[in-house]
Design a protein around this motif. Structure first.
Motif, PDB file in Angstrom:
ATOM      1  N   ASP A  11      42.061  35.463  37.818  1.00 13.99           N
ATOM      2  CA  ASP A  11      41.759  35.166  36.418  1.00 13.99           C
ATOM      3  C   ASP A  11      40.272  34.843  36.292  1.00 13.99           C
ATOM      4  N   GLY A  12      39.506  35.816  35.815  1.00  9.79           N
ATOM      5  CA  GLY A  12      38.060  35.660  35.757  1.00  9.79           C
ATOM      6  C   GLY A  12      37.573  34.904  34.536  1.00  9.79           C
TER       7      GLY A  12
ATOM      8  N   LYS B 230      33.510  39.605  34.561  1.00  9.81           N
ATOM      9  CA  LYS B 230      34.554  40.152  35.427  1.00  9.81           C
ATOM     10  C   LYS B 230      34.127  40.314  36.881  1.00  9.81           C
TER      11      LYS B 230
ATOM     12  N   SER C 285      48.629  34.738  35.433  1.00  9.67           N
ATOM     13  CA  SER C 285      47.508  33.886  35.048  1.00  9.67           C
ATOM     14  C   SER C 285      47.983  32.812  34.075  1.00  9.67           C
TER      15      SER C 285
ATOM     16  N   THR D  87      36.275  33.044  39.265  1.00 10.95           N
ATOM     17  CA  THR D  87      37.658  33.483  39.140  1.00 10.95           C
ATOM     18  C   THR D  87      38.591  32.539  39.884  1.00 10.95           C
TER      19      THR D  87
ATOM     20  N   GLU E 227      38.652  40.251  31.730  1.00 13.48           N
ATOM     21  CA  GLU E 227      37.958  39.605  32.845  1.00 13.48           C
ATOM     22  C   GLU E 227      38.874  39.385  34.047  1.00 13.48           C
ATOM     23  N   ASP E 228      40.161  39.677  33.885  1.00 11.86           N
ATOM     24  CA  ASP E 228      41.124  39.427  34.952  1.00 11.86           C
ATOM     25  C   ASP E 228      41.332  40.676  35.808  1.00 11.86           C
TER      26      ASP E 228
ATOM     27  N   ALA F  58      36.122  38.234  39.666  1.00 12.26           N
ATOM     28  CA  ALA F  58      37.519  38.649  39.781  1.00 12.26           C
ATOM     29  C   ALA F  58      37.636  39.999  40.475  1.00 12.26           C
TER      30      ALA F  58
END
Length: 272
Positions: free
Chosen positions: A85-86, A90, A259, A143, A55-56, A93
Motif C-alpha cells: 500500500d503505497g 507509487k 490494504s 509503502t 499507488e498500491d 510500492a
C-alpha cells in the motif's frame, strides 16, 4: 487484494472399509488431519477508488524459487503473495513488489531459515530502495508491505504497516497480522522508546503507520538523522515486519490479504 483458496486434497486417500470408518471415526479424523495438504488457488482484485492514480501494488507467485531460477529443498513449492500500500507516489510500492521476492530467494539461508530470511529481506529491500532512489524524487514515497508464503502445510505471514491478512477457519476470522498504527499501544511504546512520538494519531505528526518501507526523506524517523542513529531500522519508523506462522488444516478455507482500504470498510469477521 489477493484471495487464496485452500482446498482439502487429502480426500483421495483411502482409509479402509466403511465398517471400520464408523467404528473409528475419531481415529479417521486424526489420519485425515495428518495427511492434509492444501491445494492452492489464488485470485486478485484492485480498485483505484476516488484517487487520481493508483499507488498500491500486489504480487502472486505460485512457485517462488522456480520464478527466480533457484532450487528449493526437497522440491517443496513455496507460494508467495504480497500487498503493498503505497503513499506519496507509487515508486516504493512498485520497487518492493518487484524486488522483495528476489531478495528473499537470493538470501544464503533461503529456504531453510525462512522466518529469519523474510525479516532480514524486508530491511534489506528498504535499504536497497534508498540506494537506488537516493537522487530521485521517488525517495519520498513509502509503502506498507504484507506478504504470505505457503509451503507444505505452513502459512507464514509477514507484515509491516496496516495491511491485514485474515484466515477463514470454518467461517471464523483468524487475524494473521496486526495493524501497525500509532494508536496501537505496543507500537506506541516502541516508537517512544526510539525517540518518536504520536501527535493526533500520527507518527511524529506525519504518518498514519508506524512501520513501512521507503519514506527516506523522513531522516529522523528512519534513524539517519538522530544523534547516534544507526541508519535503517534505527528510528521509530521501522521496516522490520512482525511474523506469524500457523499450520494449515482441513478447517482452513481461504486467506484474504488486503490494504487498509478493505479493512476500513469491513471487519475481519464480515470479510470472511
Amino acid at each position: 487484494m489477493c484471495v487464496e483458496g485452500l482446498d482439502d486434497a487429502a480426500g483421495t486417500l483411502a482409509f479402509g472399509d466403511h465398517e471400520n470408518d464408523r467404528r473409528d471415526g475419531a481415529a479417521m479424523e486424526r489420519v485425515c488431519e495428518n495427511n492434509f495438504v492444501p491445494f492452492i488457488r489464488s485470485g486478485e482484485w484492485s480498485d483505484i477508488g476516488g484517487r487520481d492514480y493508483m499507488e498500491d501494488a500486489h504480487v502472486c507467485i505460485s512457485d517462488l524459487a522456480k520464478n527466480f531460477g533457484s532450487n528449493s529443498v526437497d522440491d517443496e513449492v513455496i507460494s508467495f503473495y504480497g500487498v503493498f500500500d503505497g503513499h506519496n507516489g507509487k515508486d516504493a510500492a512498485h520497487y518492493v513488489r518487484d524486488n522483495l521476492p528476489r531478495v528473499i530467494v537470493e538470501d544464503a539461508d533461503f529456504p531453510l531459515e525462512l522466518e529469519k530470511v523474510v525479516k532480514r529481506s524486508f530491511v534489506q529491500t528498504d535499504s536497497k530502495f534508498a540506494e537506488k532512489f537516493s537522487h530521485h524524487k521517488g525517495l519520498c514515497s513509502g509503502t506498507t508491505a504484507l506478504t504470505a508464503m505457503i509451503f507444505g502445510r505452513s502459512l507464514l505471514v509477514a507484515n509491516a504497516g496496516d495491511c491485514r491478512a485474515v484466515l477463514s477457519r470454518r467461517g471464523t476470522a483468524i487475524e494473521m497480522s496486526k495493524d501497525h498504527r500509532p494508536c496501537c499501544m505496543n507500537e506506541r511504546k516502541r516508537v517512544e522508546s526510539l525517540g518518536g512520538y504520536v501527535d493526533d494519531g500520527y507518527l511524529n505528526g506525519q504518518l498514519a503507520v508506524t512501520r513501512a518501507l521507503g519514506d527516506w526523506h523522513l531522516e529522523v524517523m528512519k534513524g539517519t538523522g538522530r544523534a547516534g542513529g544507526g541508519g535503517a531500522g534505527g528510528g521509530p519508523l521501522s521496516a522490520e515486519p512482525e511474523l506469524k506462522m500457523v499450520t494449515l488444516s482441513k478447517d482452513d478455507e481461504f486467506l484474504i490479504i488486503g490494504s487498509d482500504g478493505v479493512w476500513d470498510s469491513f471487519s475481519s469477521q464480515n470479510a470472511v
